[in-house]
Design a protein around this motif. Structure first.
Motif, PDB file in Angstrom:
ATOM      1  N   CYS A   8       0.849  -1.183   0.000  1.00 47.96           N
ATOM      2  CA  CYS A   8       0.000   0.000   0.000  1.00 47.96           C
ATOM      3  C   CYS A   8       0.891   1.241   0.000  1.00 47.96           C
ATOM      4  CB  CYS A   8      -0.893  -0.030   1.236  1.00 47.96           C
ATOM      5  SG  CYS A   8      -1.832   1.464   1.438  1.00 47.96           S
ATOM      6  N   ILE A  10       0.290   4.143   0.868  1.00 45.84           N
ATOM      7  CA  ILE A  10       0.009   5.073   1.958  1.00 45.84           C
ATOM      8  C   ILE A  10       0.608   4.601   3.263  1.00 45.84           C
ATOM      9  CG2 ILE A  10      -1.823   6.162   3.305  1.00 45.84           C
ATOM     10  CD1 ILE A  10      -1.503   7.182   0.435  1.00 45.84           C
ATOM     11  N   CYS A  11       0.286   3.402   3.682  1.00 48.75           N
ATOM     12  CA  CYS A  11       0.752   2.949   4.988  1.00 48.75           C
ATOM     13  C   CYS A  11       1.851   1.896   4.876  1.00 48.75           C
ATOM     14  CB  CYS A  11      -0.420   2.414   5.795  1.00 48.75           C
ATOM     15  SG  CYS A  11      -1.135   0.934   5.089  1.00 48.75           S
ATOM     16  N   CYS A  28      -4.535  -1.082   0.796  1.00 53.85           N
ATOM     17  CA  CYS A  28      -4.968  -2.100   1.755  1.00 53.85           C
ATOM     18  C   CYS A  28      -6.411  -1.868   2.164  1.00 53.85           C
ATOM     19  CB  CYS A  28      -4.050  -2.088   2.971  1.00 53.85           C
ATOM     20  SG  CYS A  28      -4.150  -0.579   3.926  1.00 53.85           S
ATOM     21  N   CYS A  32      -7.157   4.163   2.878  1.00 53.74           N
ATOM     22  CA  CYS A  32      -5.908   4.545   2.240  1.00 53.74           C
ATOM     23  C   CYS A  32      -6.168   5.107   0.848  1.00 53.74           C
ATOM     24  CB  CYS A  32      -4.955   3.350   2.192  1.00 53.74           C
ATOM     25  SG  CYS A  32      -4.159   3.065   3.778  1.00 53.74           S
TER      26      CYS A  32
END
Ligand SMILES: [Zn+2]
Length: 53
Positions: A8, A10-11, A28, A32
């Motif tokens: 992912c 983003i995270c 995910c 996100c």
């Protein structure tokens, strides 16, 4: 065979087959995806249009 893992953007969590595919990226969760959109919108907003230099 899918030899490489996706993450992912983003995270950084592992994004497997159940991940959400958007914009050719694997997220995910919907959270996100939303964050990604927010980030993109912000980046657009921050960049001056037409540039001065
Ligand atoms: Zn994520």
């Amino acid at each position: 065979m899918f030899g490489f893992k996706k993450h992912c953007p983003i995270c950084g969590m592992d994004a497997d087959e159940s991940s959400i595919k958007r914009f050719r990226k694997h997220f995910c969760s919907n959270t996100c995806v939303e964050k990604y959109l927010e980030k993109k919108a912000k980046e657009k907003h921050d960049k001056p249009r037409g540039g001065c230099c």
